[in-house]
Design an enzyme around this catalytic site. Structure first.
Site, PDB file in Angstrom:
ATOM      1  N   TYR A 362       0.805  -1.240   0.000  1.00 38.52           N
ATOM      2  CA  TYR A 362       0.000   0.000   0.000  1.00 38.52           C
ATOM      3  C   TYR A 362       0.834   1.284   0.000  1.00 38.52           C
ATOM      4  O   TYR A 362       1.992   1.268   0.301  1.00 38.52           O
ATOM      5  CB  TYR A 362      -1.093  -0.007   1.062  1.00 38.52           C
ATOM      6  CG  TYR A 362      -0.757  -0.164   2.526  1.00 38.52           C
ATOM      7  CD1 TYR A 362       0.521  -0.040   3.045  1.00 38.52           C
ATOM      8  CD2 TYR A 362      -1.800  -0.425   3.427  1.00 38.52           C
ATOM      9  CE1 TYR A 362       0.759  -0.171   4.406  1.00 38.52           C
ATOM     10  CE2 TYR A 362      -1.565  -0.556   4.794  1.00 38.52           C
ATOM     11  CZ  TYR A 362      -0.276  -0.424   5.263  1.00 38.52           C
ATOM     12  OH  TYR A 362      -0.059  -0.559   6.599  1.00 38.52           O
ATOM     13  N   GLU A 363       0.161   2.341  -0.402  1.00 39.32           N
ATOM     14  CA  GLU A 363       0.784   3.662  -0.600  1.00 39.32           C
ATOM     15  C   GLU A 363       1.966   3.585  -1.579  1.00 39.32           C
ATOM     16  O   GLU A 363       2.989   4.223  -1.410  1.00 39.32           O
ATOM     17  CB  GLU A 363       1.162   4.291   0.743  1.00 39.32           C
ATOM     18  CG  GLU A 363      -0.101   4.445   1.601  1.00 39.32           C
ATOM     19  CD  GLU A 363       0.027   5.359   2.783  1.00 39.32           C
ATOM     20  OE1 GLU A 363       0.815   6.308   2.693  1.00 39.32           O
ATOM     21  OE2 GLU A 363      -0.672   5.116   3.774  1.00 39.32           O
ATOM     22  N   GLY A 364       1.760   2.767  -2.599  1.00 38.64           N
ATOM     23  CA  GLY A 364       2.787   2.577  -3.622  1.00 38.64           C
ATOM     24  C   GLY A 364       3.526   1.283  -3.390  1.00 38.64           C
ATOM     25  O   GLY A 364       4.177   1.109  -2.368  1.00 38.64           O
TER      26      GLY A 364
END
Lengths: 379, 261
Positions: A362-364
């Site tokens: 998550y978040e990239g």
């Protein structure tokens, strides 16, 4: 060059650790098992100021530095990664964009309650078909007079069903591609705003991720965050900071795995000796300690860059890429040190292993972090 | 209501090690904390302040680094911090220390003084009671519950087999035990304020107009002759066999050690 923390940062570590060990540790395994959102301890963290740490005092925060923030997420995640992500989302993905792009009226109405821990917030970017390709927003905001009519849906939104404030991304002009995306700050009780299904997950089970569905949701034009078309930029800038939070979360998980391994290796005896006396185990321990130390330096460096107002896109991407990788390795090897026992739910390393995986996603994802780093290096 | 809370910075361990050569505490490598009982004292003071208004001052005597303990108390909510720091205070026993703290308390002004029962590094439980004597205050020790209307206090004083309920008019001094309350955590904003915005007032012997013969080594009627870590106990021995066999073995062993003749 100075590697020591300030006394203030030391105090943040001590406080976060004490809170985590006394308040969260007793429930961590249970809330994971039951996938239960820990409303009470999250509320307490908020009341102590852990949800808007770097927000200035006049907007309900504490005006703390970003290294202290990273330390707090690290310490809380060392005990429970679910609490860690709940904190990271409020600080990085909700308070920060409101602070950076919000008007005074938006800050008063939405930032203050989140930063002071009274309510939670969430960040609505990801969609079923807009994950890594976040620019492909299918959620549409159509302007009508002094309001926007929003239709669409989001997935995997952390804190969603527990939030009063949503930072929401939607397409205002499809013809402009990513430059046609805008950001809104939305009250969760707006008619047309609804919560979809709750995700059943492998890890961070005590944090909550749900679908969000918007059906003809009317949002006043004054709730536009930043300017129309600025949304993609806001999302990317926000995620730069979010990555420091997730990197700190990964660091905390890795640290916990390491500490449990040291403890177990000293206690567990095989062939008449503690297993810590065997080189195979010693190598696990020394690898973990070395890599965790390196990850910590990267995480604090990224936080330091942000605090000092230096560019931090690359240092944050490096920190997240490296720390999440270290968390995976450390938790995997922690189970190896524990042997069969580590595979059972009687030992916390089993939970750490499941919790670590999401930090690579998550978040990239890790791959996106590498793209960001290479993009900067080769431009 | 103005309340003074006496706090001490102590090594974070109940397993204190003593340098066998010098007879002093080994402080290196041992993190320092606010003495646990003192946090309960502070918590009670903060609750009273929230109810009656006024000010909470944390007071400590110690080396410059004791400032950290005061700042932690400030992060929890204490308004003012006073550190008594002077070479002339060094070597004080509990009598000289309580005199020194008492003189500072007079200068600060108070309605109530709250101390923790005892410090984990000395375990004397003498400072509170002695301060009360120096200041001619009513004192209630081992307090596990306290109520006040701002003019008097009614305390439950813990005994081994029950408790006494004691009333005292203010000003007074109480020493408290851990059962009294659960100390709060410092808040993030409190930490910022404690380190960036608030100042620790540092007073020396002159500042509190202390009588030079009552402070430090000179003012101490007791002196430490020798400090030592208790010898570690030998390994225990588990006897095996039937009850009869074990009893026999036990008698033999006790005779060997001249416990039985």
């Amino acid at each position: 060059m100075e590697f020591a923390l300030t006394k203030e940062q030391e105090m943040v570590r001590k406080t976060a650790r004490e809170f985590a060990e006394k308040e969260i540790a007793p429930i961590a395994a249970d809330i994971d098992e039951r996938a239960e959102f820990p409303a009470e301890t999250v509320r307490k963290l908020g009341a102590l100021g852990f949800m808007g740490m770097t927000v200035p005092k006049e907007w309900g925060g504490s005006g703390m530095d970003d290294i202290s923030y990273a330390i707090a997420v690290e310490e809380v995640s060392r005990v429970c990664a679910s609490h860690g992500v709940t904190m990271s989302v409020c600080n990085s993905l909700v308070c920060w964009p409101l602070m950076k792009f919000g008007t005074d009226a938006q800050k008063e109405k939405y930032l203050k309650p989140v930063a002071s821990g009274k309510v939670l917030g969430c960040f609505g970017l990801t969609e079923p078909n807009a994950g890594t390709d976040a620019g492909s927003q299918a959620t549409v905001a159509r302007k009508e007079g002094d309001k926007y009519i929003i239709n669409g849906s989001k997935v995997f939104i952390t804190n969603a069903s527990k939030s009063d404030v949503t930072i929401l991304f939607a397409m205002t002009d499809k013809s402009k591609g990513t430059k046609g995306i805008s950001t809104f700050v939305v009250d969760s009780n707006t008619p047309g705003y609804s919560i979809g299904s709750i995700e059943k997950k492998m890890g961070i089970r005590a944090s909550i991720q749900t679908e969000l569905v918007f059906q003809d949701m009317e949002v006043p034009a004054e709730n536009l965050l930043g300017k129309e078309g600025q949304g993609f930029k806001i999302a990317m800038a926000t995620l730069d900071g979010g990555r420091i939070g997730i990197a700190a979360q990964a660091l905390g998980i890795a640290q916990a795995a390491y500490e449990e391994s040291v403890k177990y290796a000293k206690q567990r005896e095989q062939f008449g000796k503690p297993i810590s006396s065997f080189q195979a185990i010693q190598w696990f321990i020394s690898d973990m300690a070395t890599e965790i130390d390196a990850a910590r330096l990267l995480v604090y460096k990224a936080a330091f860059d942000k605090w000092k107002g230096r560019p931090y896109t690359t240092s944050a991407a490096m920190a997240k890429y490296f720390a999440s990788d270290v968390a995976m390795k450390a938790t995997r090897n922690a189970i190896q040190v524990h042997g069969g026992y580590g595979f059972t739910k009687d030992y916390a390393v089993e939970r750490f292993y499941r919790d670590a995986k999401i930090t690579e996603i998550y978040e990239g994802t890790t791959e996106v972090q590498k793209m960001v780093i290479a993009g900067d290096l080769l431009k | 209501m103005n309340i003074i809370v006496c706090v001490k910075q102590v090594p974070d361990t109940t397993d204190v090690k003593i340098d066998p050569k010098t007879g002093t505490l080994i402080r290196e490598g041992v993190p320092s904390i606010v003495n646990p009982d003192d946090k309960h004292a502070l918590e009670e003071a903060l609750r009273m302040k929230e109810k009656f208004g006024g000010k909470v001052t944390v007071l400590s005597m110690g080396p410059p680094q004791a400032e950290d303990a005061l700042r932690e108390c400030s992060a929890m909510g204490a308004d003012d911090m006073v550190l008594l720091c002077d070479r002339a205070f060094a070597g004080a026993d509990t009598w000289a220390t309580s005199y020194t703290l008492g003189e500072a308390a007079k200068k600060i002004g108070y309605d109530l003084i709250i101390c923790g029962r005892e410090a984990i590094d000395g375990d004397t439980a003498q400072i509170g009671p002695q301060m009360a004597e120096h200041l001619h205050l009513p004192q209630i020790t081992y307090v596990k519950n306290v109520e006040t209307d701002g003019n008097k206090i009614v305390c439950e004083r813990a005994l081994e087999d029950g408790y006494e309920k004691i009333e005292a008019s203010l000003p007074a001094l109480i020493t408290v035990i851990a059962d009294l309350n659960k100390p709060r955590y410092p808040s993030v904003r409190g930490i910022v304020e404690a380190y960036r915005e608030k100042k620790v007032t540092v007073w020396n012997a002159k500042d509190i107009c202390a009588d030079g013969t009552c402070i430090g080594m000179e003012g101490s009627p007791t002196s430490v002759k020798r400090s030592f870590a208790p010898e570690p106990k030998g390994k225990g021995e588990v006897l095996k066999g039937s009850v009869k066999e074990m009893s026999k073995q036990l008698v033999v062993k006790l005779k060997d050690k001249n416990v039985l003749r």
